[in-house]
Design an enzyme around this catalytic site. Structure first.
Site, PDB file in Angstrom:
ATOM      1  CG  MET A 258      -1.819   1.230   1.313  1.00  0.00           C
ATOM      2  SD  MET A 258      -2.967   1.326  -0.097  1.00  0.00           S
ATOM      3  CE  MET A 258      -3.467   3.051   0.011  1.00  0.00           C
ATOM      4  CG  ASN A 260      -0.012   3.790   3.614  1.00  0.00           C
ATOM      5  OD1 ASN A 260      -1.169   3.938   3.257  1.00  0.00           O
ATOM      6  ND2 ASN A 260       0.431   2.675   4.179  1.00  0.00           N
ATOM      7  CD  GLU A 291       2.587  -0.327  -3.688  1.00  0.00           C
ATOM      8  OE1 GLU A 291       1.839   0.621  -3.367  1.00  0.00           O
ATOM      9  OE2 GLU A 291       2.181  -1.319  -4.321  1.00  0.00           O
ATOM     10  CG  HIS A 294       0.613   4.022  -6.280  1.00  0.00           C
ATOM     11  ND1 HIS A 294      -0.429   4.354  -7.122  1.00  0.00           N
ATOM     12  CD2 HIS A 294       0.559   2.659  -6.129  1.00  0.00           C
ATOM     13  CE1 HIS A 294      -1.082   3.249  -7.464  1.00  0.00           C
ATOM     14  NE2 HIS A 294      -0.510   2.213  -6.888  1.00  0.00           N
TER      15      HIS A 294
END
Length: 834
Positions: A258, A260, A291, A294
């Site tokens: 994820m 974050n 990731e 992102h």
């Protein structure tokens, strides 16, 4: 439980703007709950109006709005009304929150290796309110100030750089504006390694019991992290600006990772045990690069609503493979993309649950989660490759830079992205957008040759969209032909009609294997001609281009799935080609994706011999490979997973017959144990010795899986009772019970659990949510019982109105696989093995 609708989100965003959050979490409150205090400062464009706040608490102790108390009892269905707003407002919520066991919210796990506990926050997709009260939608971004009180000896990570302010107290630096679904806190007695690159502090953490593995593997991860930062800085022209870049490998995580900002969490299954293949390293490196991509698409520029989730994931999926191919040692990244990721996406696009890449309806947040699949990832990334072929790479990169700069730290959607592409390319992309992004389904592409002797006298390419989903997609791709390991035919083309001539192929040599889309540039189901299919078992491994081999494997798999190709041909190709395949990603993709599923497509009586042939392919590679080599590891893993040779497996379980490099390979030993359990040849004492030697989270899960694998009525009943009724099990433990139960046993033994699935799994939605519920419902589905009755019961279940969205999607997709298997068994009931 209600789910935020797009209408509600738009109304709230029109009314309020969030200035900032101050959040305090007290994690030293015991094993079940933690204390949460959230202070939110926000403005209202219409003073006197009301809005609502999202809060999902075990108990709310106080709520104040601009100094006025609101009765906590008014919290209902995860919401509380905030009436009488002023121009500038402050709301404070103090609550007791529950730790999660589902991988969502603030998840708490205990490591059996040392008894240490760890927590991590997973706020995606709508789990943030179970950690702190918030306005939970992606377009209400705000900066965060977070403090944490943690148990003695713990360390804390989050979206801002961490400062320890007391023996148990931590303050995180103020963040850039973040969407609520990115906010995380990770706390525990982590093992942490640190580095720095280009002024960016880096760290990698894992559970304390994994320290030795982490220290051995972190240098490679740091290297890929640094290479990815350099690549993206060059490509995007905008520097990473979220402070530290911490990566934590956390237990019982529902997804791969994820994104974050500043605090990426990965599944700790990527801290590998035992031998490490190149495919594993590539996969983990790809996740790291994905990731990080992102940070720009998703984090700096965030979608306005969940219907544009594709743009986050498609972009990161494409960029990560590009990053690896251009800036790391993994130059074969796009071969792996074709062999594994696209195969996942093709299956999703063939299923009844297919949807357009972009603009799929998402009337509420929960419905958007159903589009979080291989279409949004792999198909979307392939569509971006087609966009580049259509407008050129320079225009694409210029458009990406324009898009990021215009919407930095704000929100954007499909229209914004396509406008940037049109400005950069100077082209109207309306028709292209509708064809590729706005229409579901996969076109079928084929090439037909006319010949005179060994020369091509005519060539036609055909392109057909699904009848039920008509589209006019231009495909830019190539056609290649191979004979005796040499490329003897090649042409580049753009298919803009359903049928068109390819004069470039005339006069070229007729190949033994003819492979459309050999460079894997487009998204299409490739239909191979009969001569190519017949030649695949002997010729495929000799094709010199990895992408072409990956396309051929996908085409063969698709042919079996759609009932056009005998599954015996697929089994025979694995038996004769797999051991000579040179690309580790292709080998791993076939072994992990096709081999386990193939048994459902073959007539039951033929399964044992087919898998013996597959195991022999693994043995061929194992015997030929150098000791300690990746080839030897790959061969051993295929043998361990496919063989039913009890004597061989028994020797390997003790290390007899294995090279020194594999004798203490924990993962290989468990794979051998699973195969022994599958034929009921693993006794309790041996399983106990294995478990005693591996008192880890992974070892605990293997024990659960193996007990359920045993093909006995007692084992299946115990597994099902735990799955259906044990409320203390984690998401991973539930899946392990399900995988083991369906992993062995004849239909007579398994048939009673078909009905029990439809009775017992839907109610799991009361205690398992979101991604975890979907994973469990998928793993527990009885599609290994390949019978019409199973399909009939599935269809009856889908007529129910009480199914959670995640359960319904799992039943739809798994029923489709079951239907494909029934079709294959009907179409090819008997015959000789190719």
């Amino acid at each position: 439980m209600s789910s935020l609708t797009i209408a509600e989100a738009r109304g709230r965003a029109d009314l309020i703007g969030v200035a900032g959050y101050t959040v305090h979490l007290d994690l030293d409150q015991g094993d079940e709950t933690f204390a949460s205090r959230a202070e939110i400062r926000f403005t209202a464009s219409r003073p006197g109006a009301s809005t609502f706040l999202d809060v999902d608490a075990r108990e709310v102790s106080s709520i104040t709005l601009n100094g006025r108390s609101i009765d906590p009892a008014t919290v209902a269905d995860r919401r509380v009304e905030l009436p009488g707003l002023q121009a500038d407002n402050t709301v404070v919520v103090e609550a007791t929150m529950a730790y999660s066991r589902s991988g969502e919210g603030l998840h708490r796990a205990v490591d059996p290796a040392d008894g240490e506990a760890y927590v991590y926050g997973m706020s995606f997709l709508d789990a943030a309110p179970s950690i702190f009260a918030c306005f939970d939608q992606p377009d209400l971004k705000a900066p965060y100030d977070v403090t944490v009180h943690a148990p003695q000896g713990w360390t804390v990570f989050g979206n801002g750089a961490t400062e320890q302010t007391g023996p148990q107290d931590f303050r995180l630096a103020t963040t850039k504006p973040l969407a609520t679904y990115f906010v995380t806190v990770c706390a525990g007695p982590w093992a942490t390694l640190r580095d720095e690159h280009d002024g960016i502090p880096l760290s990698i953490s894992a559970r304390a019991s994994q320290r030795d593995l982490l220290e051995a593997q972190a240098p490679q991860m740091f290297e890929v992290t640094k290479q990815s930062f350099d690549h993206y800085h060059r490509l995007f022209g905008v520097r990473y600006d979220f402070g530290d870049y911490d990566q934590l490998f956390v237990p019982e995580f529902n997804a791969g990772a994820m994104e974050n900002p500043g605090c990426v969490v990965h599944s700790d299954s990527m801290i590998f045990r035992g031998g490490i293949s190149r495919a594993q390293l590539l996969g983990r490196s790809n996740t790291i690069a994905h990731e990080m991509a992102h940070m720009w698409f998703g984090d700096m520029v965030t979608m306005t609503w969940w219907d544009d989730l594709w743009l986050n994931e498609s972009f990161a999926e494409y960029m990560s493979h590009r990053c690896l191919a251009e800036s790391t040692e993994f130059t074969e990244a796009f071969v792996d993309f074709g062999a594994s990721r696209k195969a996942w996406g093709y299956r999703a696009d063939r299923a009844p649950s297919t949807h357009p890449v972009a603009g799929a309806p998402a009337p509420d947040a929960h419905s958007a989660l159903q589009n979080f699949d291989g279409i949004s990832y792999a198909k979307g990334a392939s569509v971006l490759r087609q966009l580049i072929a259509h407008i050129g790479d320079d225009a694409f990169v210029a458009g990406v830079r324009d898009h990021i700069e215009r919407h930095l730290y704000a929100n954007a959607g499909l229209a914004d992205f396509m406008s940037a592409m049109e400005r950069a390319s100077g082209r109207d992309l309306t028709a292209w957008q509708q064809a590729w992004l706005g229409t579901a389904g996969t076109d079928v592409v084929a090439v037909h040759l006319e010949r005179d002797g060994d020369r091509v006298t005519g060539a036609t390419v055909t392109r057909h969209a699904p009848v039920e989903r008509p589209a006019d997609r231009p495909h830019t791709f190539d056609v290649a032909g191979y004979s005796g390991g040499d490329r003897v035919l090649q042409a580049d083309l753009t298919a803009e009609r359903d049928e068109q001539q390819v004069p470039e192929l005339v006069g070229q040599r007729v190949p033994e294997l003819l492979i459309p889309n050999a460079a894997d540039l487009t998204w299409a189901e490739v239909r191979l001609d009969d001569a190519t299919l017949a030649a695949l078992p002997e010729q495929l491994a000799g094709v010199p281009d990895g992408s072409a081999r990956a396309v051929a494997w996908c085409a063969l798999d698709a042919g079996v799935m759609t009932g056009r190709v005998d599954p015996r041909l697929l089994a025979g190709t694995i038996a004769r080609s797999w051991g000579r395949e040179s690309d580790d990603g292709i080998r791993a993709g076939v072994a992990m994706r096709i081999v386990p599923r193939l048994r459902a497509f073959l007539p039951a009586a033929e399964v044992p011999d087919a898998y013996r042939g597959i195991a022999a392919a693994g043995r061929e590679l194992f015997d030929r490979a150098a000791d300690g080599s990746p080839d030897q590891l790959a061969g051993a893993r295929l043998v361990a997973g496919a063989s039913d040779d009890v004597q061989l497996l028994g020797r390997w379980l003790t290390g007899d017959g294995l090279p020194e490099s594999l004798r203490d390979d924990t993962e290989l030993r468990w794979a051998v144990a699973r195969s022994l359990a599958r034929v009921d040849a693993l006794d309790d004492a041996t399983l106990q010795r294995l478990s005693d030697a591996d008192r880890t989270m992974q070892g605990e899960l293997e024990g659960i899986r193996i007990r359920a694998l045993r093909p006995t009525a007692e084992a299946k009943e115990q597994a099902w009772e735990s799955l259906a009724h044990d409320a203390d099990l984690s998401n991973y433990q539930l899946v392990a019970h399900a995988e083991g139960l369906w992993g062995s046993g004849d239909p007579e033994l398994l048939r009673p659990y078909v009905a029990r699935y439809f009775a017992d799994v839907p109610p799991l939605a009361e205690r398992v949510t979101g991604m975890a519920l979907g994973r469990v419902a998928t793993a527990a589905f009885p599609w290994p019982v390949v019978e019409q009755d199973t399909l009939d019961r599935s269809r009856e279940a889908l007529a129910r109105t009480d199914l959670a969205d995640d359960v319904r999607r799992s039943i739809v997709d798994q029923s489709f696989l079951l239907e494909c298997a029934l079709r294959a068994r009907t179409a090819f009931p008997g015959g000789d093995t190719p």
